[in-house]
Scaffold this active site. Structure first.
Site, PDB file in Angstrom:
ATOM      1  N   HIS A  85      -7.606  -3.932   9.611  1.00  0.00           N
ATOM      2  CA  HIS A  85      -7.229  -3.781   8.204  1.00  0.00           C
ATOM      3  C   HIS A  85      -5.998  -4.621   7.873  1.00  0.00           C
ATOM      4  O   HIS A  85      -5.149  -4.892   8.720  1.00  0.00           O
ATOM      5  CB  HIS A  85      -7.072  -2.310   7.794  1.00  0.00           C
ATOM      6  CG  HIS A  85      -5.825  -1.608   8.263  1.00  0.00           C
ATOM      7  ND1 HIS A  85      -5.752  -0.235   8.347  1.00  0.00           N
ATOM      8  CD2 HIS A  85      -4.602  -2.054   8.669  1.00  0.00           C
ATOM      9  CE1 HIS A  85      -4.540   0.099   8.765  1.00  0.00           C
ATOM     10  NE2 HIS A  85      -3.832  -0.980   8.965  1.00  0.00           N
TER      11      HIS A  85
ATOM     12  N   GLU B 226      -9.567  -1.225   4.658  1.00  0.00           N
ATOM     13  CA  GLU B 226     -10.230  -0.843   5.892  1.00  0.00           C
ATOM     14  C   GLU B 226     -11.491  -1.689   6.099  1.00  0.00           C
ATOM     15  O   GLU B 226     -11.976  -2.330   5.162  1.00  0.00           O
ATOM     16  CB  GLU B 226     -10.598   0.646   5.817  1.00  0.00           C
ATOM     17  CG  GLU B 226      -9.387   1.576   5.705  1.00  0.00           C
ATOM     18  CD  GLU B 226      -8.671   1.803   7.033  1.00  0.00           C
ATOM     19  OE1 GLU B 226      -8.209   0.829   7.643  1.00  0.00           O
ATOM     20  OE2 GLU B 226      -8.568   2.976   7.440  1.00  0.00           O
TER      21      GLU B 226
ATOM     22  N   ASP C  28       0.824  -1.208   0.000  1.00  0.00           N
ATOM     23  CA  ASP C  28       0.000   0.000   0.000  1.00  0.00           C
ATOM     24  C   ASP C  28       0.859   1.259   0.000  1.00  0.00           C
ATOM     25  O   ASP C  28       2.087   1.191   0.180  1.00  0.00           O
ATOM     26  CB  ASP C  28      -0.977  -0.004   1.193  1.00  0.00           C
ATOM     27  CG  ASP C  28      -0.309  -0.415   2.506  1.00  0.00           C
ATOM     28  OD1 ASP C  28       0.933  -0.471   2.571  1.00  0.00           O
ATOM     29  OD2 ASP C  28      -1.034  -0.680   3.468  1.00  0.00           O
TER      30      ASP C  28
ATOM     31  N   ASN D 104      -7.825  -1.868  13.687  1.00  0.00           N
ATOM     32  CA  ASN D 104      -9.209  -1.980  13.216  1.00  0.00           C
ATOM     33  C   ASN D 104      -9.413  -3.224  12.335  1.00  0.00           C
ATOM     34  O   ASN D 104     -10.472  -3.408  11.772  1.00  0.00           O
ATOM     35  CB  ASN D 104      -9.613  -0.707  12.449  1.00  0.00           C
ATOM     36  CG  ASN D 104      -8.788  -0.517  11.174  1.00  0.00           C
ATOM     37  OD1 ASN D 104      -7.891  -1.296  10.876  1.00  0.00           O
ATOM     38  ND2 ASN D 104      -9.089   0.534  10.428  1.00  0.00           N
TER      39      ASN D 104
END
Ligand code: PGA
Length: 225
Positions: free
Chosen positions: A104, A109, A33, A102
């Site tokens: 991810h 996400e 990413d 979270n």
């Protein structure tokens, strides 16, 4: 074909890999990413991070580095290009991964399709705040990014996820022992035939079957003897 992850977790792994600079001459590198707007020369960029922690220290062919660039205008076009490059080399052999608090994986996400491909993605405010706190950056970070998709990651032949610290213990429990859900995209690894999750004691502390996993990892070669 090696897929690299950014973040504080894999830094120790990259330190170890740097000790074998000759081993990378034929390796092709991909990454998971990147933030939109950051040029590779920006040390805050994931591209810059991976050069700093690994690539610049090992013997490699620059043509074999297929990292995302955050400074392109058309992220969609870049996403397609990287998908094509991964396909052209026959897929990623080993993908290094981390997990966000979270759930991810990459910048997929919560809510990301578990079949998603490489694409631009909007980050959650908490993710952005986390990076703004941890990255030494003067310019504001964009909440826009590019990430390999969950489906793209799942096509890697092997996945190696590293997780440390008690702040990840709850999401590790969700990822490993909860249902497969796009609410925690990393849980999709449960469907991968060759995924290994390496945890320190703190990150493993909330696993229901922690003792069982430990016993298996310590005894698997003795089964049947
Ligand atoms: P970290 O990042 O290794 O810095 O915790 C992992 C991630 O957010 O994927």
């Amino acid at each position: 074909m090696l897929g690299l992850a950014t973040g504080k977790t894999p830094v120790g792994l990259y330190e170890r890999l740097r000790k074998k600079p000759e081993a990378f001459a034929k390796v092709r590198f991909f990454n998971l990413d990147e933030f939109y707007g950051l040029a590779p020369s920006d040390p805050t960029s994931f591209n810059g991070f991976l050069h700093h922690h690994l690539i610049d220290h090992v013997k490699h062919d620059p043509k074999n580095v297929h990292f995302f660039r955050g400074d392109v205008k058309d992220l969609e076009a870049q996403a397609e290009k990287v998908e094509d490059e991964i396909r052209a080399v026959g897929g990623i052999d080993l993908q290094i991964l981390g997990i966000g608090r979270n759930g991810h994986v990459g910048f997929n996400e919560p809510g990301s399709s578990l079949g998603s491909r490489t694409r631009p993605k909007t980050l959650e405010p908490e993710t952005l705040a986390h990076y703004a706190r941890n990255l030494d950056t003067q310019a504001p970070l964009s909440n826009f990014a590019i990430t390999m998709g969950v489906g793209t990651i799942l096509e890697s032949k092997r996945c190696l996820m590293l997780v440390s610290g008690v702040e990840k213990a709850e999401i590790v429990r969700v990822m490993v022992e909860g249902p497969v859900t796009s609410e925690a995209p990393a849980s999709a690894l449960q469907m991968h035939p060759h995924a290994v999750v390496v945890l320190d004691e703190a990150a493993a502390s909330k696993l229901k079957r922690r003792d069982y996993y430990k016993w298996v990892s310590e005894n698997k070669w003795r089964v049947g003897q």
